[in-house]
Design a protein around this motif. Structure first.
Motif, PDB file in Angstrom:
ATOM      1  N   SER A   8       0.827  -1.203   0.000  1.00 22.70           N
ATOM      2  CA  SER A   8       0.000   0.000   0.000  1.00 22.70           C
ATOM      3  C   SER A   8       0.870   1.266   0.000  1.00 22.70           C
ATOM      4  O   SER A   8       1.750   1.435   0.851  1.00 22.70           O
ATOM      5  CB  SER A   8      -0.903  -0.001   1.235  1.00 22.70           C
ATOM      6  OG  SER A   8      -1.509   1.262   1.411  1.00 22.70           O
ATOM      7  N   LEU A   9       0.592   2.149  -0.940  1.00 20.80           N
ATOM      8  CA  LEU A   9       1.334   3.407  -1.032  1.00 20.80           C
ATOM      9  C   LEU A   9       1.124   4.263   0.216  1.00 20.80           C
ATOM     10  O   LEU A   9       2.067   4.873   0.729  1.00 20.80           O
ATOM     11  CB  LEU A   9       0.923   4.185  -2.284  1.00 20.80           C
ATOM     12  CG  LEU A   9       1.573   5.554  -2.467  1.00 20.80           C
ATOM     13  CD1 LEU A   9       3.086   5.409  -2.609  1.00 20.80           C
ATOM     14  CD2 LEU A   9       0.980   6.275  -3.653  1.00 20.80           C
ATOM     15  N   MET A  10      -0.098   4.310   0.729  1.00 18.34           N
ATOM     16  CA  MET A  10      -0.380   5.115   1.923  1.00 18.34           C
ATOM     17  C   MET A  10       0.401   4.602   3.139  1.00 18.34           C
ATOM     18  O   MET A  10       0.950   5.396   3.893  1.00 18.34           O
ATOM     19  CB  MET A  10      -1.892   5.096   2.236  1.00 18.34           C
ATOM     20  CG  MET A  10      -2.725   5.857   1.230  1.00 18.34           C
ATOM     21  SD  MET A  10      -2.293   7.602   1.172  1.00 18.34           S
ATOM     22  CE  MET A  10      -2.887   8.139   2.742  1.00 18.34           C
ATOM     23  N   ILE A  11       0.455   3.299   3.288  1.00 25.46           N
ATOM     24  CA  ILE A  11       1.208   2.718   4.413  1.00 25.46           C
ATOM     25  C   ILE A  11       2.688   3.026   4.252  1.00 25.46           C
ATOM     26  O   ILE A  11       3.368   3.382   5.220  1.00 25.46           O
ATOM     27  CB  ILE A  11       0.968   1.196   4.501  1.00 25.46           C
ATOM     28  CG1 ILE A  11      -0.498   0.878   4.750  1.00 25.46           C
ATOM     29  CG2 ILE A  11       1.859   0.559   5.563  1.00 25.46           C
ATOM     30  CD1 ILE A  11      -1.022   1.319   6.081  1.00 25.46           C
ATOM     31  N   ARG A  12       3.209   2.902   3.029  1.00 21.24           N
ATOM     32  CA  ARG A  12       4.635   3.210   2.799  1.00 21.24           C
ATOM     33  C   ARG A  12       4.938   4.660   3.131  1.00 21.24           C
ATOM     34  O   ARG A  12       5.965   4.961   3.744  1.00 21.24           O
ATOM     35  CB  ARG A  12       5.023   2.886   1.360  1.00 21.24           C
ATOM     36  CG  ARG A  12       5.243   1.417   1.115  1.00 21.24           C
ATOM     37  CD  ARG A  12       6.017   1.125  -0.157  1.00 21.24           C
ATOM     38  NE  ARG A  12       5.630   1.894  -1.313  1.00 21.24           N
ATOM     39  CZ  ARG A  12       4.767   1.497  -2.251  1.00 21.24           C
ATOM     40  NH1 ARG A  12       4.196   0.315  -2.167  1.00 21.24           N
ATOM     41  NH2 ARG A  12       4.490   2.266  -3.282  1.00 21.24           N
ATOM     42  N   LEU A  13       4.054   5.584   2.734  1.00 21.15           N
ATOM     43  CA  LEU A  13       4.277   7.002   3.032  1.00 21.15           C
ATOM     44  C   LEU A  13       4.231   7.254   4.538  1.00 21.15           C
ATOM     45  O   LEU A  13       5.048   8.019   5.065  1.00 21.15           O
ATOM     46  CB  LEU A  13       3.246   7.864   2.313  1.00 21.15           C
ATOM     47  CG  LEU A  13       3.403   7.937   0.797  1.00 21.15           C
ATOM     48  CD1 LEU A  13       2.251   8.723   0.181  1.00 21.15           C
ATOM     49  CD2 LEU A  13       4.731   8.573   0.421  1.00 21.15           C
TER      50      LEU A  13
END
Length: 129
Positions: A8-13
């Motif tokens: 998930s991009l949001m989790i990575r950010l």
């Protein structure tokens, strides 16, 4: 250990943000006696491991910060001085917090958590000189 970025991009950010904040606090901890360095650097490494292989490798191979993390991750332990420093500052802050907080169950919870963290730190291998 190899980095395994989250899908998930949001989790990575979110992990990148927490990782960089932890690096900043860890570096500040080198200069400020009340702020521990190692826990923040370990948190940053864990966040980077799940968000960015590039930043994880940068941190673990950093000339000054990397050895603190690598010794722990390789199971070699942490220096005796770091253990004493971490436990001493933790108990100082916990006892001050327990004194300032008038709620008895919070005091008990603080003392239990400090005891458990102390046991964990004491059980870690001690890095030979």
């Amino acid at each position: 250990m190899a980095a395994r970025p989250h899908r998930s991009l949001m989790i990575r950010l979110l992990l990148l943000t927490v990782g960089w904040l932890s690096v900043g606090l860890g570096v500040l901890g080198i200069f400020l006696p009340v702020l521990p360095t190692t826990p923040f650097l370990l948190l940053a490494a864990a966040c980077f491991m799940r968000s960015s292989q590039r930043f994880y490798l940068w941190l673990t191979h950093h000339r000054h910060l990397g050895p603190w993390i690598r010794d722990y991750l390789n199971g070699q332990g942490i220096p005796r001085r770091a253990k004493a420093y971490a436990i001493g500052l933790m108990w100082l802050s916990i006892l001050l917090s327990a004194y300032l907080v008038p709620v008895p169950w919070v005091r008990v919870l603080l003392l239990i958590s400090a005891s458990l963290v102390s046991l964990y730190i004491l059980r870690l291998p001690t890095l030979p000189r």
